[in-house]
Design a protein around this motif. Structure first.
Motif, PDB file in Angstrom:
ATOM      1  N   LYS A   1       0.890  -1.267   0.001  1.00 42.81           N
ATOM      2  CA  LYS A   1      -0.027  -0.196  -0.113  1.00 42.81           C
ATOM      3  C   LYS A   1       0.866   1.301  -0.118  1.00 42.81           C
ATOM      4  O   LYS A   1       2.058   1.401   0.735  1.00 42.81           O
ATOM      5  CB  LYS A   1      -0.802   0.076   1.224  1.00 42.81           C
ATOM      6  CG  LYS A   1      -1.608  -1.281   1.454  1.00 42.81           C
ATOM      7  CD  LYS A   1      -2.842  -1.480   0.202  1.00 42.81           C
ATOM      8  CE  LYS A   1      -3.596  -2.688   0.506  1.00 42.81           C
ATOM      9  NZ  LYS A   1      -4.356  -2.962  -0.738  1.00 42.81           N
ATOM     10  N   PRO A   2       0.390   2.287  -0.627  1.00 43.39           N
ATOM     11  CA  PRO A   2       1.226   3.731  -0.773  1.00 43.39           C
ATOM     12  C   PRO A   2       1.570   3.888   0.712  1.00 43.39           C
ATOM     13  O   PRO A   2       2.725   4.497   0.889  1.00 43.39           O
ATOM     14  CB  PRO A   2       0.535   4.405  -1.561  1.00 43.39           C
ATOM     15  CG  PRO A   2      -0.495   3.759  -2.321  1.00 43.39           C
ATOM     16  CD  PRO A   2      -0.710   2.429  -1.521  1.00 43.39           C
ATOM     17  N   TYR A   3       0.835   3.976   1.748  1.00 40.78           N
ATOM     18  CA  TYR A   3       1.044   4.612   2.921  1.00 40.78           C
ATOM     19  C   TYR A   3       2.103   3.802   3.575  1.00 40.78           C
ATOM     20  O   TYR A   3       2.709   4.571   4.581  1.00 40.78           O
ATOM     21  CB  TYR A   3      -0.313   4.322   3.645  1.00 40.78           C
ATOM     22  CG  TYR A   3      -0.733   3.409   4.028  1.00 40.78           C
ATOM     23  CD1 TYR A   3      -0.361   2.177   4.833  1.00 40.78           C
ATOM     24  CD2 TYR A   3      -1.910   2.770   3.274  1.00 40.78           C
ATOM     25  CE1 TYR A   3      -0.791   0.998   5.273  1.00 40.78           C
ATOM     26  CE2 TYR A   3      -2.486   1.524   3.724  1.00 40.78           C
ATOM     27  CZ  TYR A   3      -1.941   0.592   4.928  1.00 40.78           C
ATOM     28  OH  TYR A   3      -2.439  -0.575   5.018  1.00 40.78           O
ATOM     29  N   SER A   4       2.361   2.740   3.376  1.00 35.21           N
ATOM     30  CA  SER A   4       3.379   1.914   4.044  1.00 35.21           C
ATOM     31  C   SER A   4       4.977   2.600   3.642  1.00 35.21           C
ATOM     32  O   SER A   4       5.523   2.260   4.500  1.00 35.21           O
ATOM     33  CB  SER A   4       3.327   0.416   3.733  1.00 35.21           C
ATOM     34  OG  SER A   4       3.845   0.282   1.991  1.00 35.21           O
ATOM     35  N   LYS A   5       5.058   3.451   2.672  1.00 37.53           N
ATOM     36  CA  LYS A   5       6.290   4.021   2.361  1.00 37.53           C
ATOM     37  C   LYS A   5       6.769   4.995   3.635  1.00 37.53           C
ATOM     38  O   LYS A   5       7.866   5.321   3.638  1.00 37.53           O
ATOM     39  CB  LYS A   5       6.385   4.672   1.008  1.00 37.53           C
ATOM     40  CG  LYS A   5       5.613   5.639   1.050  1.00 37.53           C
ATOM     41  CD  LYS A   5       5.648   6.493  -0.324  1.00 37.53           C
ATOM     42  CE  LYS A   5       4.734   7.725  -0.613  1.00 37.53           C
ATOM     43  NZ  LYS A   5       5.115   8.509  -1.847  1.00 37.53           N
ATOM     44  N   LYS A   6       5.763   5.150   4.224  1.00 37.91           N
ATOM     45  CA  LYS A   6       6.132   6.379   5.448  1.00 37.91           C
ATOM     46  C   LYS A   6       6.719   5.550   6.416  1.00 37.91           C
ATOM     47  O   LYS A   6       7.569   6.474   7.350  1.00 37.91           O
ATOM     48  CB  LYS A   6       4.566   6.720   5.712  1.00 37.91           C
ATOM     49  CG  LYS A   6       4.024   7.640   4.906  1.00 37.91           C
ATOM     50  CD  LYS A   6       2.648   8.264   5.627  1.00 37.91           C
ATOM     51  CE  LYS A   6       1.799   9.346   4.356  1.00 37.91           C
ATOM     52  NZ  LYS A   6       0.640   9.562   4.961  1.00 37.91           N
ATOM     53  N   ILE A   7       7.080   4.396   6.720  1.00 42.89           N
ATOM     54  CA  ILE A   7       7.739   3.699   7.766  1.00 42.89           C
ATOM     55  C   ILE A   7       8.937   3.577   7.311  1.00 42.89           C
ATOM     56  O   ILE A   7       9.897   3.135   8.194  1.00 42.89           O
ATOM     57  CB  ILE A   7       7.026   2.482   8.151  1.00 42.89           C
ATOM     58  CG1 ILE A   7       7.133   1.290   7.198  1.00 42.89           C
ATOM     59  CG2 ILE A   7       5.416   2.754   8.701  1.00 42.89           C
ATOM     60  CD1 ILE A   7       6.582  -0.142   7.582  1.00 42.89           C
ATOM     61  N   ILE A   8       9.329   3.784   6.061  1.00 44.13           N
ATOM     62  CA  ILE A   8      10.887   3.354   5.726  1.00 44.13           C
ATOM     63  C   ILE A   8      11.840   3.992   6.424  1.00 44.13           C
ATOM     64  O   ILE A   8      12.924   3.460   6.845  1.00 44.13           O
ATOM     65  CB  ILE A   8      10.983   3.701   3.970  1.00 44.13           C
ATOM     66  CG1 ILE A   8      10.166   2.776   3.142  1.00 44.13           C
ATOM     67  CG2 ILE A   8      12.380   3.440   3.706  1.00 44.13           C
ATOM     68  CD1 ILE A   8       9.983   2.920   1.774  1.00 44.13           C
ATOM     69  N   LYS A   9      11.741   5.486   6.478  1.00 45.03           N
ATOM     70  CA  LYS A   9      12.821   6.264   7.056  1.00 45.03           C
ATOM     71  C   LYS A   9      12.794   5.831   8.842  1.00 45.03           C
ATOM     72  O   LYS A   9      14.172   5.383   9.089  1.00 45.03           O
ATOM     73  CB  LYS A   9      12.467   7.791   7.136  1.00 45.03           C
ATOM     74  CG  LYS A   9      12.474   8.377   5.881  1.00 45.03           C
ATOM     75  CD  LYS A   9      12.275   9.699   5.733  1.00 45.03           C
ATOM     76  CE  LYS A   9      12.549  10.370   4.245  1.00 45.03           C
ATOM     77  NZ  LYS A   9      12.414  11.874   4.285  1.00 45.03           N
ATOM     78  N   SER A  10      11.923   5.407   9.150  1.00 45.81           N
ATOM     79  CA  SER A  10      11.749   5.195  10.930  1.00 45.81           C
ATOM     80  C   SER A  10      12.570   3.852  10.887  1.00 45.81           C
ATOM     81  O   SER A  10      13.231   3.386  11.670  1.00 45.81           O
ATOM     82  CB  SER A  10      10.359   4.805  11.308  1.00 45.81           C
ATOM     83  OG  SER A  10       9.783   6.294  11.162  1.00 45.81           O
ATOM     84  N   TYR A  11      12.191   2.861   9.861  1.00 44.31           N
ATOM     85  CA  TYR A  11      12.581   1.383   9.929  1.00 44.31           C
ATOM     86  C   TYR A  11      14.101   1.588   9.872  1.00 44.31           C
ATOM     87  O   TYR A  11      14.892   0.599  10.551  1.00 44.31           O
ATOM     88  CB  TYR A  11      12.044   0.721   8.681  1.00 44.31           C
ATOM     89  CG  TYR A  11      12.466  -0.646   8.645  1.00 44.31           C
ATOM     90  CD1 TYR A  11      11.489  -1.629   9.387  1.00 44.31           C
ATOM     91  CD2 TYR A  11      13.302  -1.251   8.068  1.00 44.31           C
ATOM     92  CE1 TYR A  11      12.049  -2.959   9.547  1.00 44.31           C
ATOM     93  CE2 TYR A  11      13.710  -2.568   7.935  1.00 44.31           C
ATOM     94  CZ  TYR A  11      13.126  -3.246   8.687  1.00 44.31           C
ATOM     95  OH  TYR A  11      13.461  -4.908   8.800  1.00 44.31           O
ATOM     96  N   ILE A  12      14.530   2.391   8.785  1.00 42.37           N
ATOM     97  CA  ILE A  12      16.156   2.404   8.642  1.00 42.37           C
ATOM     98  C   ILE A  12      17.005   3.022   9.945  1.00 42.37           C
ATOM     99  O   ILE A  12      17.928   2.624  10.264  1.00 42.37           O
ATOM    100  CB  ILE A  12      16.710   3.534   7.436  1.00 42.37           C
ATOM    101  CG1 ILE A  12      16.006   2.611   6.186  1.00 42.37           C
ATOM    102  CG2 ILE A  12      17.979   3.764   7.557  1.00 42.37           C
ATOM    103  CD1 ILE A  12      16.173   3.611   4.844  1.00 42.37           C
ATOM    104  N   ARG A  13      16.249   3.975  10.635  1.00 45.55           N
ATOM    105  CA  ARG A  13      16.829   4.574  11.668  1.00 45.55           C
ATOM    106  C   ARG A  13      16.870   3.376  12.899  1.00 45.55           C
ATOM    107  O   ARG A  13      17.792   3.404  13.743  1.00 45.55           O
ATOM    108  CB  ARG A  13      15.871   5.691  12.465  1.00 45.55           C
ATOM    109  CG  ARG A  13      16.135   7.146  11.621  1.00 45.55           C
ATOM    110  CD  ARG A  13      15.821   8.175  12.342  1.00 45.55           C
ATOM    111  NE  ARG A  13      14.185   8.350  12.476  1.00 45.55           N
ATOM    112  CZ  ARG A  13      13.387   8.728  11.841  1.00 45.55           C
ATOM    113  NH1 ARG A  13      13.595   9.257  10.544  1.00 45.55           N
ATOM    114  NH2 ARG A  13      12.145   8.528  11.917  1.00 45.55           N
ATOM    115  N   LEU A  14      15.956   2.654  12.898  1.00 47.12           N
ATOM    116  CA  LEU A  14      15.843   1.555  13.881  1.00 47.12           C
ATOM    117  C   LEU A  14      16.966   0.234  13.795  1.00 47.12           C
ATOM    118  O   LEU A  14      17.133  -0.160  14.606  1.00 47.12           O
ATOM    119  CB  LEU A  14      14.352   0.997  14.241  1.00 47.12           C
ATOM    120  CG  LEU A  14      13.318   2.021  14.807  1.00 47.12           C
ATOM    121  CD1 LEU A  14      12.081   1.523  14.591  1.00 47.12           C
ATOM    122  CD2 LEU A  14      14.012   2.300  16.467  1.00 47.12           C
TER     123      LEU A  14
END
Length: 283
Positions: A55-68
Motif C-alpha cells: 500500500k502507498p501509505y506503507s512507504k511512510k515507515i521506511i525512514k523510521s525502519y532504517i533509523r531503528l
C-alpha cells in the motif's frame, strides 16, 4: 570474524540467545499450530499480510525502519527503487531494493545472498530430520534423492532477516541445469527457535531449487526457501534451464521473509556458523 573485503552493508545482526523454554514454545507454535494449517491457508494469510506493505501509505515507515535497524545513516544511498521506479512507492519497494552497483571482487566463488549463516556442515555429517511422519535427508531440501549430492559437499543455510537485502544471485559463472518448484508450508524461519537444527524450515517450506554447473563441470545446488509473510518467490528474467549465468547475475527475489540454502563442492573460506555474509563477498 575476518573477511577479505570490507562490509558494504550494515552487518549489525544479533544472534538471539533464546531460553530453551521460549524456543520450545515458539517451535510448538510454528510446527504444531501454524505448521498444521493446510498450506493453501498459510499462503493465503501470508499473501494477505504481505499485501499491507504494497500500500502507498506503507512507504511512510521506511525512514523510521532504517533509523531503528541500521547504524549507517546513509545505508539507503547504496540502493535504488526496484523495476526502474524513480522512488520507493511502498515498503515492499524498499524490501526488494536493488543495488546501484553490485559489489564485485576477483574471487571465483561468492556468497549468493546476505544474512546470517545459521548452518554449515559437510553433507555426510548432517543428521536426518523428521518432517511430520517422514524422515528426510539434506538432499530433500534440494528435491533430490539420497546420495544424489556428493557427501563431501558443504551445506550452508543463510537466514535473511527482514532488514537484509532480499535478492539471490549466482555464486558462480555457469549453466543452469535444473529448476524445480516444491510447494510446501511456510513455517517460521527464525533459526534460533530450532536450536540444534536451524534448517528445519528448509525441509518442509515452499522453495525453488536451482542447479548451476560451473566451468569445471561441478554442480552447485541452491534452494530458495520461502517463509511466513512471503507473498511469492519470483525468478528473475531469463532464468531457465540451459541459460548461461554470470557470477552475481540475479536469480530471484523474495517478497518478505526467506532463507537460501546451498550445497557446494567447496567449503566457505572466511565464514563459519553464526557469522554474517553478504552478496558478492568471497565464499
Amino acid at each position: 570474524m575476518q573477511t577479505s573485503v570490507e562490509y558494504y552493508s550494515d552487518p549489525s545482526f544479533t544472534v538471539f540467545q533464546v531460553p530453551d523454554w521460549r524456543a520450545k514454545f515458539y517451535k510448538y507454535l510454528s510446527l504444531e499450530l501454524w505448521g498444521n494449517l493446510p498450506s493453501p491457508i498459510q499462503r493465503y494469510l501470508s499473501s494477505w499480510y504481505s499485501s499491507v506493505y504494497n500500500k502507498p501509505y506503507s512507504k511512510k515507515i521506511i525512514k523510521s525502519y532504517i533509523r531503528l535497524n541500521y547504524s549507517d545513516k546513509d545505508y539507503l544511498d547504496k540502493f535504488k527503487p526496484p523495476f526502474g521506479k524513480e522512488e520507493f512507492e511502498s515498503f515492499q519497494d524498499f524490501f526488494i531494493r536493488e543495488f546501484k552497483e553490485l559489489p564485485l571482487n576477483d574471487s571465483p566463488f561468492v556468497w549468493p545472498c546476505e544474512g546470517l549463516l545459521c548452518d554449515e556442515n559437510k553433507v555426510e555429517n548432517l543428521d536426518y530430520v523428521q518432517v511430520k511422519t517422514d524422515i528426510r535427508s539434506v538432499t530433500t531440501v534440494f528435491g533430490l534423492k539420497y546420495n544424489e549430492i556428493p557427501k563431501n559437499y558443504t551445506f550452508t543455510n543463510v537466514f535473511l532477516h527482514n532488514k537484509n537485502y532480499h535478492r539471490i544471485h549466482s555464486p558462480i559463472t555457469g549453466t543452469i541445469t535444473r529448476i524445480q518448484h516444491i510447494p510446501g508450508d511456510l513455517i517460521v524461519l527464525r533459526p534460533w527457535i530450532y536450536k540444534q537444527n536451524p534448517s528445519i524450515p528448509a525441509f518442509r517450506n515452499e522453495r525453488y531449487n536451482i542447479d548451476i554447473e560451473d566451468e569445471r563441470g561441478r554442480t552447485w545446488y541452491l534452494s530458495i526457501v520461502g517463509g511466513p509473510a512471503v507473498g511469492t518467490i519470483e525468478l528473475s528474467a531469463n532464468i531457465k534451464i540451459g541459460s548461461e549465468v554470470k557470477q552475481l547475475q540475479e536469480l530471484s527475489l523474495f517478497y518478505l521473509g526467506s532463507t537460501c540454502c546451498m550445497a557446494a563442492p567447496v567449503s566457505p573460506r572466511f565464514h563459519t556458523k553464526n557469522t554474517f555474509v553478504e552478496v558478492g563477498i568471497p565464499y
